[in-house]
Every structure is written in structure tokens, then in C-alpha cells.
Write a protein that holds these residues in place. Sequence first.
Motif, PDB file in Angstrom:
ATOM      1  N   ALA A  49     132.340 -13.576 -17.497  1.00  0.00           N
ATOM      2  CA  ALA A  49     131.527 -13.167 -16.346  1.00  0.00           C
ATOM      3  C   ALA A  49     130.184 -12.605 -16.799  1.00  0.00           C
ATOM      4  N   LEU A  50     130.182 -11.775 -17.844  1.00  0.00           N
ATOM      5  CA  LEU A  50     128.942 -11.187 -18.333  1.00  0.00           C
ATOM      6  C   LEU A  50     127.997 -12.231 -18.918  1.00  0.00           C
ATOM      7  N   GLN A  51     128.545 -13.298 -19.491  1.00  0.00           N
ATOM      8  CA  GLN A  51     127.704 -14.367 -20.024  1.00  0.00           C
ATOM      9  C   GLN A  51     127.123 -15.232 -18.906  1.00  0.00           C
ATOM     10  N   ALA A  52     127.841 -15.306 -17.785  1.00  0.00           N
ATOM     11  CA  ALA A  52     127.429 -16.185 -16.694  1.00  0.00           C
ATOM     12  C   ALA A  52     126.508 -15.504 -15.682  1.00  0.00           C
ATOM     13  N   GLN A  53     126.634 -14.180 -15.534  1.00  0.00           N
ATOM     14  CA  GLN A  53     125.900 -13.478 -14.487  1.00  0.00           C
ATOM     15  C   GLN A  53     125.399 -12.138 -14.997  1.00  0.00           C
ATOM     16  N   THR A  54     124.484 -11.572 -14.250  1.00  0.00           N
ATOM     17  CA  THR A  54     123.969 -10.244 -14.557  1.00  0.00           C
ATOM     18  C   THR A  54     124.592  -9.240 -13.602  1.00  0.00           C
ATOM     19  N   PHE A  55     125.032  -8.125 -14.153  1.00  0.00           N
ATOM     20  CA  PHE A  55     125.622  -7.053 -13.359  1.00  0.00           C
ATOM     21  C   PHE A  55     124.849  -5.769 -13.627  1.00  0.00           C
ATOM     22  N   ASP A  56     124.817  -4.905 -12.617  1.00  0.00           N
ATOM     23  CA  ASP A  56     124.175  -3.606 -12.777  1.00  0.00           C
ATOM     24  C   ASP A  56     125.075  -2.637 -13.524  1.00  0.00           C
ATOM     25  N   LEU A  57     126.400  -2.897 -13.450  1.00  0.00           N
ATOM     26  CA  LEU A  57     127.373  -1.974 -14.007  1.00  0.00           C
ATOM     27  C   LEU A  57     128.688  -2.710 -14.220  1.00  0.00           C
ATOM     28  N   VAL A  58     129.430  -2.297 -15.250  1.00  0.00           N
ATOM     29  CA  VAL A  58     130.790  -2.792 -15.468  1.00  0.00           C
ATOM     30  C   VAL A  58     131.723  -1.598 -15.362  1.00  0.00           C
ATOM     31  N   LEU A  59     132.775  -1.752 -14.583  1.00  0.00           N
ATOM     32  CA  LEU A  59     133.835  -0.756 -14.443  1.00  0.00           C
ATOM     33  C   LEU A  59     135.084  -1.424 -15.004  1.00  0.00           C
ATOM     34  N   MET A  60     135.546  -0.970 -16.204  1.00  0.00           N
ATOM     35  CA  MET A  60     136.565  -1.727 -16.919  1.00  0.00           C
ATOM     36  C   MET A  60     137.724  -0.847 -17.369  1.00  0.00           C
ATOM     37  N   ASP A  61     138.932  -1.324 -17.058  1.00  0.00           N
ATOM     38  CA  ASP A  61     140.153  -0.672 -17.510  1.00  0.00           C
ATOM     39  C   ASP A  61     140.276  -0.814 -19.022  1.00  0.00           C
ATOM     40  N   VAL A  62     140.826   0.186 -19.660  1.00  0.00           N
ATOM     41  CA  VAL A  62     141.019   0.150 -21.100  1.00  0.00           C
ATOM     42  C   VAL A  62     142.173  -0.783 -21.464  1.00  0.00           C
ATOM     43  N   THR A  63     143.280  -0.691 -20.744  1.00  0.00           N
ATOM     44  CA  THR A  63     144.491  -1.424 -21.100  1.00  0.00           C
ATOM     45  C   THR A  63     144.660  -2.652 -20.222  1.00  0.00           C
ATOM     46  N   MET A  64     144.460  -3.827 -20.820  1.00  0.00           N
ATOM     47  CA  MET A  64     144.645  -5.102 -20.127  1.00  0.00           C
ATOM     48  C   MET A  64     145.299  -6.065 -21.111  1.00  0.00           C
ATOM     49  N   PRO A  65     146.006  -7.068 -20.597  1.00  0.00           N
ATOM     50  CA  PRO A  65     146.653  -8.035 -21.495  1.00  0.00           C
ATOM     51  C   PRO A  65     145.624  -8.952 -22.159  1.00  0.00           C
ATOM     52  N   GLY A  66     146.049  -9.597 -23.236  1.00  0.00           N
ATOM     53  CA  GLY A  66     145.146 -10.517 -23.929  1.00  0.00           C
ATOM     54  C   GLY A  66     144.124  -9.729 -24.719  1.00  0.00           C
ATOM     55  N   MET A  67     142.937  -9.604 -24.167  1.00  0.00           N
ATOM     56  CA  MET A  67     141.880  -8.795 -24.778  1.00  0.00           C
ATOM     57  C   MET A  67     141.719  -7.540 -23.931  1.00  0.00           C
ATOM     58  N   ASP A  68     141.961  -6.379 -24.536  1.00  0.00           N
ATOM     59  CA  ASP A  68     141.859  -5.147 -23.752  1.00  0.00           C
ATOM     60  C   ASP A  68     140.404  -4.742 -23.543  1.00  0.00           C
ATOM     61  N   GLY A  69     140.207  -3.688 -22.792  1.00  0.00           N
ATOM     62  CA  GLY A  69     138.862  -3.258 -22.449  1.00  0.00           C
ATOM     63  C   GLY A  69     138.021  -2.832 -23.635  1.00  0.00           C
ATOM     64  N   VAL A  70     138.647  -2.166 -24.598  1.00  0.00           N
ATOM     65  CA  VAL A  70     137.892  -1.715 -25.771  1.00  0.00           C
ATOM     66  C   VAL A  70     137.434  -2.909 -26.606  1.00  0.00           C
ATOM     67  N   GLU A  71     138.304  -3.892 -26.799  1.00  0.00           N
ATOM     68  CA  GLU A  71     137.922  -5.100 -27.533  1.00  0.00           C
ATOM     69  C   GLU A  71     136.787  -5.831 -26.815  1.00  0.00           C
ATOM     70  N   ALA A  72     136.910  -5.957 -25.500  1.00  0.00           N
ATOM     71  CA  ALA A  72     135.876  -6.635 -24.718  1.00  0.00           C
ATOM     72  C   ALA A  72     134.554  -5.877 -24.805  1.00  0.00           C
ATOM     73  N   LEU A  73     134.620  -4.569 -24.727  1.00  0.00           N
ATOM     74  CA  LEU A  73     133.417  -3.743 -24.819  1.00  0.00           C
ATOM     75  C   LEU A  73     132.733  -3.929 -26.166  1.00  0.00           C
ATOM     76  N   ARG A  74     133.503  -3.861 -27.233  1.00  0.00           N
ATOM     77  CA  ARG A  74     132.920  -4.031 -28.572  1.00  0.00           C
ATOM     78  C   ARG A  74     132.304  -5.421 -28.734  1.00  0.00           C
ATOM     79  N   ALA A  75     133.003  -6.444 -28.239  1.00  0.00           N
ATOM     80  CA  ALA A  75     132.488  -7.815 -28.331  1.00  0.00           C
ATOM     81  C   ALA A  75     131.186  -7.952 -27.541  1.00  0.00           C
ATOM     82  N   TRP A  76     131.134  -7.368 -26.348  1.00  0.00           N
ATOM     83  CA  TRP A  76     129.931  -7.471 -25.532  1.00  0.00           C
ATOM     84  C   TRP A  76     128.770  -6.712 -26.161  1.00  0.00           C
ATOM     85  N   ARG A  77     129.028  -5.519 -26.678  1.00  0.00           N
ATOM     86  CA  ARG A  77     127.958  -4.753 -27.335  1.00  0.00           C
ATOM     87  C   ARG A  77     127.418  -5.511 -28.547  1.00  0.00           C
TER      88      ARG A  77
END
Length: 132
Positions: A49-77
Motif C-alpha cells: 500500500a505504501l509503495q502504491a499510494q501516499t498516506f498522511d499517516l500509518v497506524l500499525m499494529d505491532v503483532t500481525m501474521p507473516g510480517m509483523d508491524g516492526v518488520e514492516a516499519l523497518r523495511a519501509w524506513r
Amino acid sequence: MTTRSSARRPLRVLVADDNPLNLRLATRILREMGHSGMLVSDGHKVLEALQAQTFDLVLMDVTMPGMDGVEALRAWRAREAALGARRTPVIMVTAYDLPEDRRRLLEAGADGYVAKPLEPERLAAEIQRVLG
């Protein structure tokens, strides 16, 4: 529960959580603040979603299946840094509300942090703090 945000304009928020009840609650709170949200259920979908669109803010849970929020955050940063892109504000949401949890999330690149269950006033205050 009237919690109009003091933001100057409606925000476009990416909301990530694997729990449908949490997604509905976050959506309701954001809508009451005058914002809109796009919903996703895991870290991989966050990155897509972040690669496809621009958002003003992300509200993200830490614990999710597959790739959790912390992994996603680090990858995006890392992607933002590699591209020299504008930093997307991210508020992490977690059931764990200990100082070391907050520190770990901020070190991973989060701009803010709120504990579950989401409370409209606390979320509004954190959005205002993060976005200035």
C-alpha cells in the motif's frame, strides 16, 4: 465520543491490523475525527500500500501474521532512506505498554505509540503530537 481532530485537513490514514474488530474500531475513531482510512491486515500489505499510494499517516499494529508491524516499519524506513523519500509518520499500536516496548518501537523508526485498546482521546492526542 466526539473527538474532532485539530488537524487542518482530513488525513488519509493507512490502518494495519490483523484483527477485524480492531480495524473497525480504528476506522470508526478516525472517521469521527474527520479522517479516512485504508485497511490492511499484515506487514506485506502495508509495504504494498505504501509503495502504491501516499498516506498522511500509518497506524500499525505491532503483532500481525507473516510480517509483523516492526518488520514492516523497518523495511519501509530502509526504503525511504534508500530513495531519499519523505518520511511517512507512523504510529504503532500494541497491547504491550511498557517503557522498553515504547523505546524498541521508537528505535525501529516509529514516530509515535498508542496502547490497546484504542481510546479516541489518546489516539487524537498522539496524532496531533506526531503531526505537530
